[in-house]
Design an enzyme around this catalytic site. Structure first.
Site, PDB file in Angstrom:
ATOM      1  N   TYR A  51      -9.850  -0.483   2.249  1.00 45.50           N
ATOM      2  CA  TYR A  51      -9.376  -0.305   3.623  1.00 45.50           C
ATOM      3  C   TYR A  51      -9.071   1.141   3.946  1.00 45.50           C
ATOM      4  CZ  TYR A  51      -8.798  -4.752   5.995  1.00 45.50           C
ATOM      5  OH  TYR A  51      -9.037  -5.906   6.665  1.00 45.50           O
ATOM      6  N   ASP A 109       0.811  -1.226   0.000  1.00 45.71           N
ATOM      7  CA  ASP A 109       0.000   0.000   0.000  1.00 45.71           C
ATOM      8  C   ASP A 109       0.843   1.273   0.000  1.00 45.71           C
ATOM      9  OD1 ASP A 109      -2.469  -1.194  -0.228  1.00 45.71           O
ATOM     10  OD2 ASP A 109      -2.718  -1.440   1.915  1.00 45.71           O
TER      11      ASP A 109
HETATM   12 CU   LIG Z   1      -7.579  -6.854   7.571  1.00 45.04          CU
END
Ligand SMILES: [Cu+2]
Length: 636
Positions: free
Chosen positions: A392, A308
């Site tokens: 996320y 990420d």
């Molecule tokens: Cu997770």
């Protein structure tokens, strides 16, 4: 109210006075583009996949005095989207020169990061592919306006035709309507491998016809979640005299602490030159990488490993924050200026939040003999940001405490990545009818360039040692502390061991406390599981940093990222394994600690449809850095 950082930014000339680490201003981003264009490096198809401040070497920054001339430099990773050619450029804004230009070989060096524009590209490419449309039709999906293809990093598996090709792998999700969250409806068993330069699907993996889960997951829809509860009374935080910190440009001072706030398109929030009572502690702290490897070995998902930071540029995904929701109390926000893919500035308002928090008891004693009863309260200074990366959301919270402790807490929330539920699966948790969330890990690498009372530091591994009964230990009650100095980089790659309370003390042998002992700051790891993949797996080579909790390297300004400069599609071996291959001495040298921490996530039904915050992090605390409790002077 304190003025916004950008008001100051706009007013200062580019190469005039100011600190060498001050954040790139909008004008400097524009100038970067102009300097690169004047050197013939910006064509019609050139994209700035990264642009950031090229920090001067540490010695230069530490030697800086107000008024010293500064050479402002930037680093850019440029990509030609027509040819796939990529280059790594360092340019001086002060001298308007290109100082270095390296042509990248994607098969060997990895690919430039994934861009926001790739989201649009994969949408067009897969929807234009007849095979993909037929596969969707077989699944009953014909309204392609409601399909959300995701630009997922491809990894590196040496598959035929893949090395050197700029690619993404695309899994898709379906919406029932525009405001329906797609994550509830994964189209499983179908992946498109996309070439971003040729702009076409090069392979379609259609391995299973799985039902697309129907139940919606709209946590933001009052009709779906029911009326909000009314039982919570207000909590109000007021500081009638204002906060105890002061801010000057990006320099923050609070209760003996002094530090500089930075922000990078890749690493996000960075902290610089953290000192306490004018004693240096950390030169630079950041999240240098993070990876989310998934456990599902199916043909549609075995490749899921998202870096990420290095692949998706954590800093580029930073959110503007809202007073009263994201941050409570007397808040000082910092705006952030980031480069776009065209090399122009864009501003994210309120991206960094600074505030002060009461955190309960600092120390306390009620005495049996004297009748004294004393309590003092603890506070911390909080510097935080939040980034949303696809499904996320990650919060990064740095805490500085009155007693000298530094902590990083990562808050993981948002929506878990989903798959179709398969009865008896060993790789996923069922979270709704027909819907599952595959097991995965979130592994972060904190890069901690330490300067405990100066740049020459060493690391002692300190842990509990249990002792057998013997002449030293006739009653069997004895235990002691084992201290092992890590002498070279090969000895500095360590794993945590919570069963013996293993910690790593960063000591300075040339600075001693009143007992003549070297002063130290200790890194206390949480010791959660490391990378779970088999050592032979592709990800074990590409995210080798995550196979150890600690790495110690000799400071080298070129060694910045735990998985190397370009982890996107990198074949592996870059970053920490290559940094420590030289096996340099680390005892009494200028050293950098790299700490892997994180969580292994077996999703719970409670993590659906939006996940309550899960926490992980680490702590740094003074050990013999002070001669006694440094907060006896807190007022009653
Ligand atoms: Cu997770």
């Amino acid at each position: 109210m304190v003025r916004a950082a950008t008001e100051v930014d706009g007013g200062l000339p580019v190469s005039g006075p100011g600190h060498p680490l001050r954040r790139l201003s909008a004008d400097e981003i524009r100038l970067s583009r102009r300097v690169l264009a004047e050197h013939g490096l910006v064509g019609a198809h050139t994209r700035f996949t990264y642009l950031g401040l090229e920090e001067p070497p540490k010695a230069e920054v530490l030697g800086f005095r107000q008024g010293t001339p500064i050479d402002r430099r930037v680093r850019a990773i440029l990509l030609d989207t027509a040819t796939g050619a990529a280059s790594d450029v360092v340019a001086s804004l002060t001298r308007e020169t290109v100082d270095s230009l390296v042509a990248l070989d994607p098969a060997r060096d990895g690919q430039p990061a994934i861009m926001l524009g790739d989201l649009e590209a994969v949408d067009e490419i897969v929807k234009g592919d007849a095979g993909w449309r037929a596969a969707m039709a077989r699944r009953g999906v014909t309204d392609l306006d409601l399909v959300r293809p995701c630009p997922l990093s491809a990894g590196s598996f040496g598959l035929p035709g893949e090395p050197g090709r700029r690619m993404l792998r695309v899994l898709s999700f379906v919406q029932h309507r525009d405001d329906d969250h797609p994550w509830a409806h994964p189209v499983d068993g179908l992946v498109a491998y996309v070439d971003l330069i040729e702009r076409r699907v090069i392979e379609l993996v259609d391995e299973a016809l799985l039902p697309i889960p129907r139940e919606e997951g709209n946590f933001d829809d009052p009709a779906a979640v029911g009326p909000p509860r009314t039982s919570l009374k207000p909590i109000e935080i007021t500081q009638p005299e204002g906060p105890s910190f002061t801010v000057d440009d990006d320099e923050v001072t609070w209760e003996g602490w002094r530090l500089r706030i930075g922000f990078d398109a890749r690493e996000g929030l960075t902290l610089h030159q953290i000192s306490l009572w004018d004693r240096p502690v950390v030169y630079r702290a950041s999240i240098a990488e993070m990876v989310v490897p998934y456990a599902d070995p199916s043909p549609a998902r075995f490749w899921q490993n998202y870096f990420d930071a290095g692949e998706y540029l954590l800093g580029q995904q930073v959110n503007p924050l809202m007073l009263g929701c994201d941050c409570l109390g007397e808040i000082r926000y910092f705006d952030v200026v980031l480069p776009t893919e065209d090399g122009e500035p864009r501003e994210v308002p309120n991206a960094i939040c600074l505030h002060e928090e009461d955190v309960g008891i600092a120390w306390k004693h009620s005495d049996l003999f004297t009748g004294s009863a004393e309590t003092r309260r603890q506070r911390r200074l909080v510097i935080s940001t939040f980034a949303a990366i696809g499904n996320y959301d990650y919060g990064f919270y740095w805490y500085l405490y009155l007693d000298g402790a530094i902590e990083l807490e990562v808050k993981a929330t948002g929506v878990v990545f989903t798959s179709a539920h398969v009865e008896g699966s060993r790789w996923a948790t069922r979270v709704a009818p027909d819907l599952a969330a595959p097991y995965h890990q979130h592994l972060f690498s904190a890069r901690l360039d330490m300067t405990v009372d100066g740049v020459e530091n060493a690391v002692d591994e300190v842990q509990l040692e249990r002792l057998p009964v013997g002449p030293d230990n006739p009653h069997g009650n004895a235990f002691t502390r084992r201290v092992t100095r890590l002498a070279r980089e090969s000895e500095g790659a360590r794993t945590a061991d919570p069963s013996v309370g293993r910690a790593w003390h960063v000591v300075n042998a040339t600075s001693t406390n009143r007992f003549g002992q070297p002063v130290a700051y200790a890194l206390y790891p949480q010791g959660a599981p490391l990378l779970a993949a088999d050592p032979s797996a592709s990800i074990s080579k590409r995210a080798a940093f995550a196979t150890r909790h600690l790495w110690v390297t000799r400071y080298d300004p070129a060694q910045r990222y735990a998985a190397g400069d370009l982890p996107n599609q990198h074949p592996g071996g870059a970053g920490l394994p290559s940094y420590v291959a030289a096996d340099r001495e680390i005892d009494g040298r200028d050293i950098v600690l790299w700490h892997t921490f994180g969580m292994t996530h077996f999703p719970r039904p409670e993590d659906w449809p939006v996940m309550p915050v899960a926490h992980c992090g680490f702590a740094l605390r003074p050990v013999g850095f002070f001669d006694r409790n440094p907060i006896l002077d807190l007022p009653r």
